[in-house]
Write a protein that holds these residues in place. Structure first.
Motif, short mmCIF file in Angstrom:
data_model
loop_
_atom_site.label_atom_id
_atom_site.label_comp_id
_atom_site.label_asym_id
_atom_site.label_seq_id
_atom_site.Cartn_x
_atom_site.Cartn_y
_atom_site.Cartn_z
N ARG A 22 0.83 -1.20 0.00
CA ARG A 22 0.00 0.00 0.00
C ARG A 22 0.87 1.26 0.00
O ARG A 22 0.61 2.20 -0.74
N TRP A 35 -0.55 0.56 -10.60
CA TRP A 35 -1.81 0.48 -9.86
C TRP A 35 -2.74 -0.54 -10.51
O TRP A 35 -3.33 -1.39 -9.82
N ASP A 36 -2.89 -0.43 -11.83
CA ASP A 36 -3.78 -1.37 -12.53
C ASP A 36 -3.27 -2.80 -12.41
O ASP A 36 -4.06 -3.74 -12.23
N TRP A 39 -3.95 -3.95 -8.73
CA TRP A 39 -5.37 -4.11 -8.44
C TRP A 39 -5.98 -5.26 -9.24
O TRP A 39 -6.85 -5.98 -8.73
N ILE A 43 -7.78 -8.14 -7.10
CA ILE A 43 -9.20 -8.40 -7.37
C ILE A 43 -9.40 -9.81 -7.89
O ILE A 43 -10.36 -10.50 -7.51
N ALA A 57 -8.20 -6.26 -0.17
CA ALA A 57 -8.56 -5.21 -1.12
C ALA A 57 -9.11 -3.98 -0.40
O ALA A 57 -8.78 -2.84 -0.74
N LEU A 60 -6.25 -2.08 1.21
CA LEU A 60 -5.50 -1.30 0.23
C LEU A 60 -6.27 -0.05 -0.19
O LEU A 60 -5.67 0.98 -0.52
N ALA A 61 -7.59 -0.15 -0.18
CA ALA A 61 -8.42 0.96 -0.66
C ALA A 61 -8.77 1.97 0.42
O ALA A 61 -9.30 3.04 0.11
N LEU A 95 -15.82 -4.69 -6.90
CA LEU A 95 -14.78 -5.72 -6.95
C LEU A 95 -15.21 -6.91 -7.79
O LEU A 95 -14.39 -7.57 -8.43
N ILE A 105 -8.55 1.14 -13.08
CA ILE A 105 -9.31 0.33 -12.12
C ILE A 105 -9.59 1.12 -10.85
O ILE A 105 -10.72 1.11 -10.34
N THR A 106 -8.59 1.83 -10.31
CA THR A 106 -8.82 2.56 -9.06
C THR A 106 -9.83 3.68 -9.25
O THR A 106 -10.66 3.92 -8.36
N LEU A 109 -13.26 1.99 -9.35
CA LEU A 109 -13.64 1.51 -8.02
C LEU A 109 -14.10 2.69 -7.14
O LEU A 109 -15.10 2.60 -6.43
#
Length: 264
Positions: A22, A35-36, A39, A43, A57, A60-61, A95, A105-106, A109
């Motif tokens: 992280r 990042w992609d 993730w 995921i 997950a 991390l988020a 997710l 992705i981030t 999300l």
């Protein structure tokens, strides 16, 4: 819990505990493509292995979800717990559904979590607020001037698309440079900047039209009316800058201060 850093670009070629992972992702030097990659890996494991990696997950988020939930409820007078729970639910639903091959992705999300929390906020504002003594119903006070709500209302009114609202929110409010926005192949930086400017122009005009008689307690309406008057004199470039100031951002894309989007 750990991942093999050899699976990803830029990361150390060793086993990396998720708390260190992280921190590596939040480092401003970490490329967006990493990042992609990370993730997509996390995921995929959450979908296959279930609860443990789902919790990973969420961990991390948290730097992304916590300030998002706080911003949604910062002017909400009632208990924010249900809204915070909906933010988390929106993230967990995403997710299972987000397309891992599409990229960004981030961002997607975060947008899913935001939409779920925003719906819960609107539902909470629609109901009467208990007012002691006797718990008589009273009209809920809207969170005037809240930048996320400004963008969300513009999407609901058809003034902005979700992508345009996302672009303005991330690059104006969260300090992400426009050059770092993961634009589709073939879309140049100059074209993207032009799209953002046009979206901000529509947003400014809509705000001015809908807030022709702003209330003293509503900074959104006052700022929009001032912005429209100023733009009639100074033109599009000043308009873009004023829109950024109106919704809480900075035309200079000031350094971010939170979350996976903010990298602190």
């Amino acid at each position: 819990m750990a991942v093999d850093g050899r699976l990803f670009d830029h990361l150390p070629a060793r086993i990396i505990p998720v708390d260190e992972l992280r921190n590596l992702l939040l480092d401003q030097r970490c490329p967006r493509r990493v990042w992609d990659q990370v993730w997509a890996h996390v995921i995929s494991r959450a979908r296959i292995e279930g609860s443990t990696w789902t919790i990973t997950a969420v961990g991390l988020a948290l730097p992304m979800l916590t300030p998002l939930a706080a911003r949604l409820t910062e002017r909400y007078a009632d208990d924010p717990s249900d809204i915070h729970a909906e933010v988390l639910r929106g993230f967990l639903d995403a997710l299972q559904t987000v397309d891992l091959a599409e990229g960004r992705i981030t961002v997607r999300l975060r947008w899913a979590a935001y939409r779920a929390g925003h719906r819960a906020l609107l539902d909470g504002m629609d109901g009467p607020t208990p007012k002691p003594p006797g718990f008589h119903s009273s009209e809920p006070k809207p969170p005037s001037g809240h930048p996320d709500l400004v963008l969300a209302r513009a999407v609901e009114a058809g003034v902005l698309t979700r992508t345009e609202a996302e672009l303005i929110g991330v690059t104006r409010l969260e300090g992400v440079e426009l050059a770092d926005w993961p634009r589709p192949p073939g879309l140049t930086y100059k074209t993207l900047a032009k799209h953002r400017r046009k979206a901000e122009n529509r947003l400014a005009a809509w705000l001015a039209e809908s807030d022709t008689s702003p209330d003293e307690g509503d900074p959104t309406g006052a700022a929009a009316t001032t912005l429209q008057t100023s733009n009639e004199v100074t033109g599009d470039e000043t308009q873009s800058q004023n829109v950024a100031k109106k919704v809480g951002g900075d035309p200079a894309n000031q350094p971010p201060n939170f979350g996976l989007q903010g990298r602190r």
